[in-house]
Design a protein around this motif. Structure first.
Motif, PDB file in Angstrom:
ATOM      1  N   GLY A  59       3.065  24.422  31.297  1.00 30.20           N
ATOM      2  CA  GLY A  59       1.967  23.668  30.703  1.00 30.20           C
ATOM      3  C   GLY A  59       0.786  23.522  31.632  1.00 30.20           C
ATOM      4  N   SER A  60       1.035  23.275  32.912  1.00 32.29           N
ATOM      5  CA  SER A  60      -0.072  23.111  33.853  1.00 32.29           C
ATOM      6  C   SER A  60      -0.860  24.399  34.013  1.00 32.29           C
ATOM      7  N   GLN A  61      -0.178  25.541  33.881  1.00 34.89           N
ATOM      8  CA  GLN A  61      -0.886  26.813  33.987  1.00 34.89           C
ATOM      9  C   GLN A  61      -1.758  27.088  32.763  1.00 34.89           C
ATOM     10  N   LEU A  62      -1.417  26.498  31.618  1.00 30.53           N
ATOM     11  CA  LEU A  62      -2.302  26.630  30.455  1.00 30.53           C
ATOM     12  C   LEU A  62      -3.655  25.987  30.753  1.00 30.53           C
ATOM     13  N   THR A  63      -3.625  24.795  31.357  1.00 31.30           N
ATOM     14  CA  THR A  63      -4.879  24.145  31.736  1.00 31.30           C
ATOM     15  C   THR A  63      -5.573  24.914  32.853  1.00 31.30           C
ATOM     16  N   ALA A  64      -4.784  25.461  33.804  1.00 30.81           N
ATOM     17  CA  ALA A  64      -5.367  26.224  34.903  1.00 30.81           C
ATOM     18  C   ALA A  64      -6.111  27.455  34.413  1.00 30.81           C
ATOM     19  N   THR A 122      -5.960  12.869  31.555  1.00 33.75           N
ATOM     20  CA  THR A 122      -7.055  13.821  31.788  1.00 33.75           C
ATOM     21  C   THR A 122      -6.894  15.063  30.921  1.00 33.75           C
ATOM     22  N   SER A 123      -5.643  15.491  30.672  1.00 34.98           N
ATOM     23  CA  SER A 123      -5.436  16.634  29.777  1.00 34.98           C
ATOM     24  C   SER A 123      -5.888  16.302  28.356  1.00 34.98           C
ATOM     25  N   VAL A 124      -5.624  15.072  27.917  1.00 34.95           N
ATOM     26  CA  VAL A 124      -6.104  14.639  26.600  1.00 34.95           C
ATOM     27  C   VAL A 124      -7.623  14.626  26.571  1.00 34.95           C
ATOM     28  N   LEU A 125      -8.250  14.163  27.651  1.00 35.29           N
ATOM     29  CA  LEU A 125      -9.722  14.135  27.712  1.00 35.29           C
ATOM     30  C   LEU A 125     -10.297  15.548  27.715  1.00 35.29           C
ATOM     31  N   GLY A 185       6.329  29.637  36.316  1.00 35.90           N
ATOM     32  CA  GLY A 185       5.165  29.119  35.599  1.00 35.90           C
ATOM     33  C   GLY A 185       3.914  29.921  35.900  1.00 35.90           C
ATOM     34  N   LEU A 186       3.774  30.395  37.161  1.00 34.43           N
ATOM     35  CA  LEU A 186       2.607  31.196  37.540  1.00 34.43           C
ATOM     36  C   LEU A 186       2.577  32.533  36.803  1.00 34.43           C
ATOM     37  N   VAL A 187       3.749  33.022  36.408  1.00 36.00           N
ATOM     38  CA  VAL A 187       3.825  34.283  35.664  1.00 36.00           C
ATOM     39  C   VAL A 187       3.693  34.036  34.163  1.00 36.00           C
ATOM     40  N   ALA A 188       4.517  33.112  33.645  1.00 39.44           N
ATOM     41  CA  ALA A 188       4.584  32.912  32.198  1.00 39.44           C
ATOM     42  C   ALA A 188       3.375  32.160  31.657  1.00 39.44           C
ATOM     43  N   GLY A 189       2.863  31.170  32.416  1.00 42.04           N
ATOM     44  CA  GLY A 189       1.758  30.348  31.928  1.00 42.04           C
ATOM     45  C   GLY A 189       0.511  31.142  31.569  1.00 42.04           C
ATOM     46  N   PRO A 190      -0.029  31.935  32.507  1.00 40.35           N
ATOM     47  CA  PRO A 190      -1.221  32.725  32.173  1.00 40.35           C
ATOM     48  C   PRO A 190      -0.985  33.727  31.044  1.00 40.35           C
ATOM     49  N   LEU A 205      -4.776  24.400  24.178  1.00 44.75           N
ATOM     50  CA  LEU A 205      -4.013  24.574  25.413  1.00 44.75           C
ATOM     51  C   LEU A 205      -3.934  23.262  26.188  1.00 44.75           C
ATOM     52  N   TYR A 206      -5.049  22.526  26.200  1.00 46.34           N
ATOM     53  CA  TYR A 206      -5.056  21.228  26.874  1.00 46.34           C
ATOM     54  C   TYR A 206      -4.067  20.265  26.220  1.00 46.34           C
ATOM     55  N   LEU A 207      -4.024  20.286  24.905  1.00 38.13           N
ATOM     56  CA  LEU A 207      -3.147  19.368  24.184  1.00 38.13           C
ATOM     57  C   LEU A 207      -1.677  19.714  24.439  1.00 38.13           C
ATOM     58  N   ILE A 208      -1.351  20.993  24.500  1.00 40.29           N
ATOM     59  CA  ILE A 208       0.028  21.400  24.795  1.00 40.29           C
ATOM     60  C   ILE A 208       0.431  20.910  26.183  1.00 40.29           C
ATOM     61  N   ASP A 209      -0.488  21.018  27.139  1.00 43.19           N
ATOM     62  CA  ASP A 209      -0.206  20.539  28.490  1.00 43.19           C
ATOM     63  C   ASP A 209       0.056  19.036  28.489  1.00 43.19           C
ATOM     64  N   ALA A 210      -0.750  18.281  27.734  1.00 49.70           N
ATOM     65  CA  ALA A 210      -0.567  16.827  27.662  1.00 49.70           C
ATOM     66  C   ALA A 210       0.793  16.476  27.049  1.00 49.70           C
TER      67      ALA A 210
END
Length: 438
Positions: A59-64, A122-125, A185-190, A205-210
């Motif tokens: 999830g964090s990689q989606l935001t990244a 912050t992900s929600v924002l 996560g570094l492989v699958a997220g992007p 993507l932000y909402l999924i991370d949240a």
């Protein structure tokens, strides 16, 4: 011979803090000896923390991926993407150092609840500004700075907590489990982000991370309380305590050497800034896009493979020697990558470097948790976060400059050889690291 101090966890008891004996490990035979050491997952508290990481690592990689993509969409400028990265780096460094002092003075479970909530908000924002079409690069940079500040506060507490959830002889295995998930996560997220953006759009993507962070909050809520063990003194989380952490590093040679080993490997030997140039020149015949993607993916893939087969090394008690060997293997693999004219051979060498990096991460992490006392672990993890985040960025500047001056392949080979030479010199001149074991 230097040995690690005993941890605060009684290995005969469960990690939830009751008197239930922890499950006995059965001998591993055959192929199981090579596979990942999963002993820490027998402990309920660590298992909850690790399970939440599986979701949030992706999830964090989606935001990244989403943040730089949105910055570029708004500005049309790669320079602004770089400025946004700097806007996130500075607060992360500052708050990681301060967050280490905070983690040593409060209940770490409470701190994790607060900071994970902040990251989720912050992900929600981020999602709100995207769905409303605000298109303000300054709002994006402020939100990124805020999120990275929360991450800086969160990371030292999360990492320092592991030593309270597993016994000393399982620290390396726990580090391997955690590092493997993060690398996955570094492989699958992007890859997942690239597949989802055309289907559901960037904002989601932000909402999924949240939503993924809600799982983390539940897992942290189920952890036992993790207050400071030393209740005889009351510490305030100020910059004086941060300075005390640096003094502690300078007085404990094995900790200082573990940081220096990572700096040698990452600053001198991380060639990612040269990947675009190499994809455009040396490996152009394979297709620039294919070459660039493979070069960036190879090291994380190698690290994941190293984690999956971490049973081959995670039970070693010679933590210092393992760090030395891993850093030298990293340098040798990077040298081989620089000498490779075949893209596929280059990927093999980079993947081998990823395996070496995983081994180094596992044992450096175990050294930090075992060699530091509990009241200093948060601050040590804060310094660790800064070193891990800052080293590759310094490498980008160094390798980019060297590549422009001497050529990309020469810069890569030179960097790899410098890693081997510098690590050999450090190991020879300072026996504390090579003698360290638990």
């Amino acid at each position: 011979m230097q040995r690690a101090p005993r941890t605060s966890v009684d290995p005969t008891k469960s990690s939830t803090g009751d008197d239930t004996p922890a499950p006995e490990a059965t001998p591993r035979r055959g192929l199981r000896r090579w596979a990942m050491d999963t002993r820490p997952l027998r402990r309920p508290a660590y298992r909850r923390l690790w399970s939440s990481t599986i979701v949030t690592a992706v999830g964090s990689q989606l935001t990244a991926v989403a943040v730089p993509k949105q910055v570029y969409d708004v500005t049309g400028s790669s320079a602004w993407v770089g400025y946004a990265s700097l806007a996130g780096l500075v607060p992360m460094v500052v708050f990681a150092l301060w967050g280490g002092a905070v983690a040593d003075s409060v209940d770490r479970r409470t701190l994790l609840l607060i900071t994970n909530t902040g990251i989720a908000v912050t992900s929600v924002l981020f999602w709100v500004q995207a769905v409303t079409g605000l298109e303000s690069v300054w709002v994006l940079m402020v939100l990124l700075a805020l999120q990275q500040a929360f991450f800086g506060l969160n990371s030292p507490a999360r990492n320092a907590s592991v030593a309270r959830l597993v016994p000393a002889d399982e620290l390396a295995a726990a580090a391997a489990l955690g590092s493997t998930v993060m690398q996955l996560g570094l492989v699958a997220g992007p890859l997942l982000a690239g597949a989802l953006i055309p289907v559901i759009g960037l904002a989601e993507l932000y909402l999924i991370d949240a939503l993924a962070l809600c799982i983390t909050l539940w897992a942290v809520h189920k952890l036992p309380a993790l207050p400071p063990l030393d209740t005889s003194t009351t510490r305030r989380a100020g910059w004086r305590e941060v300075a005390a952490g640096f003094r502690y590093v300078s007085l404990h040679k094995v900790l200082l050497l573990s940081f220096l080993a990572d700096i040698i490997a990452m600053v001198l030997g991380m060639p990612r800034a040269l990947f675009p140039q190499l994809a455009d020149t040396t490996y152009a015949s394979y297709g620039e896009g294919l070459a660039l993607g493979l070069l960036f993916a190879a090291i994380p893939i190698g690290a994941v493979l190293g984690g999956l087969f971490s049973g081959t090394f995670s039970r070693s008690h010679r933590h210092g020697l393992m760090v030395i060997a891993a850093v030298m293997a990293w340098g040798a693999a990077i040298t081989g990558f620089g000498l490779s004219t075949s893209l596929w051979l280059a990927v093999v060498f980079l993947a081998a470097a990823g395996v070496a990096d995983m081994v180094s991460m596992v044992f450096r992490g175990a050294i930090l948790l075992s060699a530091a006392t509990d009241e200093m672990r948060g601050r040590m993890q804060g310094v660790f976060t800064v070193v891990v985040a800052g080293g590759p960025r310094l490498a980008d500047v160094l390798h980019g400059t060297a590549g422009s001056a001497f050529g990309a392949r020469t810069a890569v080979v030179g960097g790899g050889l410098l890693v081997v030479a510098a690590m050999l010199l450090l190991a020879t001149a300072t026996p504390a690291l090579r003698r360290y074991r638990i």
